[in-house]
Scaffold this motif. Structure first.
Motif, short mmCIF file in Angstrom:
data_model
loop_
_atom_site.label_atom_id
_atom_site.label_comp_id
_atom_site.label_asym_id
_atom_site.label_seq_id
_atom_site.Cartn_x
_atom_site.Cartn_y
_atom_site.Cartn_z
N HIS A 117 -5.06 5.27 4.05
CA HIS A 117 -3.65 5.57 3.84
C HIS A 117 -3.40 5.71 2.34
O HIS A 117 -3.49 4.72 1.60
N LEU B 166 5.88 0.50 6.47
CA LEU B 166 4.62 -0.23 6.29
C LEU B 166 4.36 -1.15 7.49
O LEU B 166 3.23 -1.23 8.00
N ALA C 276 1.99 -3.77 -0.03
CA ALA C 276 1.74 -2.89 1.12
C ALA C 276 0.69 -3.50 2.05
O ALA C 276 0.87 -3.55 3.28
N TYR D 99 -1.23 5.81 -0.82
CA TYR D 99 0.08 5.20 -1.12
C TYR D 99 0.68 5.86 -2.36
O TYR D 99 0.12 5.80 -3.45
N ILE E 176 -6.07 1.12 1.70
CA ILE E 176 -5.00 1.83 0.99
C ILE E 176 -5.64 2.52 -0.21
O ILE E 176 -6.34 1.87 -1.01
N HIS F 23 5.87 5.86 0.18
CA HIS F 23 5.24 4.92 1.12
C HIS F 23 5.70 3.48 0.91
O HIS F 23 5.03 2.56 1.37
N ASP F 24 6.83 3.25 0.22
CA ASP F 24 7.18 1.87 -0.10
C ASP F 24 8.19 1.22 0.85
O ASP F 24 8.54 0.07 0.68
N HIS G 140 1.27 9.42 6.91
CA HIS G 140 2.55 8.69 6.99
C HIS G 140 2.83 8.36 8.44
O HIS G 140 2.61 9.20 9.32
#
Length: 242
Positions: free
Chosen positions: A166, A179, A231, A168, A197, A173-174, A131
């Protein structure tokens, strides 16, 4: 004699670096990710003890596959840098004997100066950036992201190749701000050959239950294709801004 604590071995890995790869999963991790699908790797002194020679003997029968596919050896975990003396010797030896491509799959939670000899014998780092927001990183993993970002900068500064990965998780993570911030950070780095991702999945939930541990993300779904596409778009736009 130097021994490593090994969780498991995969002889035909296709997602942990280029080509077909021998993947060695090490024991031990200081991050306790809420979505971890291998919580049984957390304990450093568990698993099977193996010497470097033991591992080389497991690699050798498949060498032709690794070479012909442009693959090699990936050491993952857990967090492989916690056993960096062992991994350093292993990477040195596969280079000396077979000139095999070496990949380190790491969360970057270590001091780059401390593991610099290991990184000298590493062709590619798969850097798992959990993150970009430190507060959310601490909530997600139990630790700050400061060391991971420092490792990324060190790799960039020293001209090392990396893939940034990463995971998600919907609801974690939204945030558009996060992002874009991730994309802006990636923009500052040299040597990022690939950004991936990894959509969150529930495949490791049974291990938490087997270990008698409550699963922190109970009921959280995997992200939709649309969420992943959004993303990528937001991170990509920020990464390409001049």
């Amino acid at each position: 004699m130097l021994k490593g604590h090994i969780h498991s071995i995969e002889t035909f890995g296709t997602v942990d670096g280029p080509g077909i790869r021998f993947v060695l999963f090490m024991q031990g991790c200081l991050l306790k990710c809420q979505y971890c699908h291998n919580p049984d790797t957390w304990g450093l002194h568990e698993g099977q003890e193996m010497t470097v020679e033991d591992v080389l003997a497991q690699i050798e029968p498949y060498l032709s596959y690794y070479r012909s596919s442009g693959g090699g050896l990936t050491v993952s975990g857990g967090e492989p840098t916690l056993q960096y003396p062992f991994v350093t010797e292993l990477f040195k030896e596969v280079k000396r004997r077979w000139n095999l491509h070496t990949t380190l799959d790491s969360n970057g939670y270590n001091e780059p100066e401390k593991i610099s000899e290991l990184l000298e014998h590493t062709d590619l780092v798969l850097l798992d950036l959990k993150h970009i927001n430190d507060e959310k990183h601490i909530k997600l993993t139990g630790k700050s992201n400061e060391r991971t970002l420092k490792t990324a900068r060190w790799l960039s500064h020293h001209g090392r190749k990396m893939w940034v990965r990463h995971v998600y998780v919907p609801g974690i993570h939204d945030s558009e701000h996060d992002l874009r911030a991730l994309g802006q950070f990636i923009r500052t780095l040299q040597g990022v050959d690939k950004f991936e991702i990894l959509p969150y999945h529930q495949m490791g939930v049974y291990k938490w239950k087997e270990l008698g541990m409550a699963y922190p993300l109970e009921g959280v779904p995997s992200p939709s294709e649309e969420e992943i596409a959004r993303a990528y778009q937001l991170i990509g736009e920020a990464a390409e801004q001049k």
